[in-house]
Design a protein around this motif. Structure first.
Motif, PDB file in Angstrom:
ATOM      1  N   ARG A  51      40.896  45.853  45.856  1.00 14.03           N
ATOM      2  CA  ARG A  51      39.441  45.867  45.673  1.00 14.03           C
ATOM      3  C   ARG A  51      38.721  46.142  46.988  1.00 14.03           C
ATOM      4  O   ARG A  51      37.760  46.917  47.045  1.00 14.03           O
ATOM      5  N   ILE A  72      38.112  49.283  43.618  1.00 17.39           N
ATOM      6  CA  ILE A  72      38.507  49.196  42.212  1.00 17.39           C
ATOM      7  C   ILE A  72      38.957  47.773  41.888  1.00 17.39           C
ATOM      8  O   ILE A  72      39.817  47.214  42.578  1.00 17.39           O
ATOM      9  N   ASP A  73      38.366  47.208  40.855  1.00 18.49           N
ATOM     10  CA  ASP A  73      38.753  45.875  40.388  1.00 18.49           C
ATOM     11  C   ASP A  73      39.794  46.048  39.280  1.00 18.49           C
ATOM     12  O   ASP A  73      39.470  46.518  38.184  1.00 18.49           O
ATOM     13  N   ASP A  98      43.371  41.698  45.367  1.00 15.13           N
ATOM     14  CA  ASP A  98      42.197  41.493  46.210  1.00 15.13           C
ATOM     15  C   ASP A  98      42.110  42.563  47.289  1.00 15.13           C
ATOM     16  O   ASP A  98      41.019  43.070  47.598  1.00 15.13           O
ATOM     17  N   THR A 125      42.823  50.483  34.865  1.00 14.37           N
ATOM     18  CA  THR A 125      42.307  50.318  36.229  1.00 14.37           C
ATOM     19  C   THR A 125      43.452  50.240  37.240  1.00 14.37           C
ATOM     20  O   THR A 125      43.298  50.652  38.399  1.00 14.37           O
ATOM     21  N   ALA A 129      43.727  52.638  40.478  1.00 19.56           N
ATOM     22  CA  ALA A 129      43.920  52.085  41.815  1.00 19.56           C
ATOM     23  C   ALA A 129      45.136  52.717  42.495  1.00 19.56           C
ATOM     24  O   ALA A 129      45.089  53.043  43.686  1.00 19.56           O
TER      25      ALA A 129
END
Length: 280
Positions: A159, A164-165, A156, A171, A175
């Protein structure tokens, strides 16, 4: 596991400093940091940055400590007692973040200095309760993370900080690169909240190489304080002189054991439990 040594009777342990908020429920924050540090043979010094009102169900409020008082705690500890590593947790405002960054630079803590700094960029509790004013996110990116020897956000927080999720390995790598680009010496993307995987894999990046640390996923809802405990274990291992990859490997195994020994507390999420070492 290869535990960190406890100091012999009468011998001063290595010292580490946590700059963070309290947890009145005892599961996270400075309380979690101090428990893990003690179980890792470290004398824990503290600089209280906020006092929270919370229990196992969530955070209902917090009181910020004046920035100059937070900085003064850091300065007086380092000048007299000395520390071999430090970590941050809840730093609720831009003013506190800037004050902590300034005093850390002054006393030689952080990236580019002699004393390593683990930055846990706490933005919200595990229940989603905010622990950071929204306008302070820029200070996290531009002031706090550049000081990090290691930065340890959860998904969290990643993000919020990078946009970036994280949903998969690709991903996660993006990140880690984005966090490193903000100035951290090493960045970690933790896989503990990526619950679709049967394993929990943390990704460590230094701008050149990716290292993976994998453990079985522990099936428990009692994971309060897990992020604090991981960061405190990294700081403890660094205080003992371990390299960053070795410190992260140790901390990953440590927090897995803490999850295995977690327990119910109150009506919500119970805490991870570093006291397992007493019975190992």
């Amino acid at each position: 596991m290869n535990l960190l040594p406890l100091a012999p009777r009468g011998q001063t342990p290595v010292r580490a400093l946590t700059i963070a908020g309290t947890d009145s429920g005892g599961g996270a924050g400075i309380q979690a940091d101090s428990r893990t540090m003690a179980m890792c043979g470290v004398h824990a010094c503290v600089a209280v940055a906020a006092v929270t009102v919370q229990n196992s169900l969530g955070v209902s409020g917090f009181h910020e400590i004046p920035p100059e008082t937070v900085a003064a705690q850091v300065r007086c500890v380092v000048e007299d007692i000395g520390v071999s590593a430090a970590k941050t947790g809840m730093l609720a405002s831009t003013a506190i973040i800037e004050s902590v960054a300034q005093v850390c630079t002054e006393v030689g803590i952080g990236h580019g200095h002699a004393i390593p700094l683990v930055v846990d960029p706490v933005c919200a509790s595990m229940h989603g309760d905010p622990l950071l004013h929204a306008e302070a996110l820029d200070a996290v990116r531009t002031v706090l993370i550049p000081l990090a020897t290691v930065v340890t956000p959860n998904l969290d927080e990643i993000r919020l900080i990078t946009g970036i999720d994280v949903v998969d390995d690709s991903t996660a790598r993006r990140a880690a690169e984005a966090l490193h680009a903000l100035g951290a010496q090493w960045s970690i993307v933790k896989g503990g909240h990526l619950r679709t995987s049967p394993e929990s894999t943390d990704l460590l990046f230094d701008g050149d190489r990716f290292l993976e640390f994998t453990s079985p996923r522990i099936d428990t809802g009692n994971d309060h304080g897990g992020g604090d405990t991981l960061a405190a274990a990294i700081a403890s291992a660094l205080a003992h002189g371990r390299s960053v990859p070795d410190a992260v490997a140790f901390a990953k195994e440590w927090v897995t054991r803490c999850l295995e020994w977690s327990y119910d507390l109150g009506g919500g999420h119970g805490p991870v439990n570093p006291l397992w070492r007493l019975q190992s």
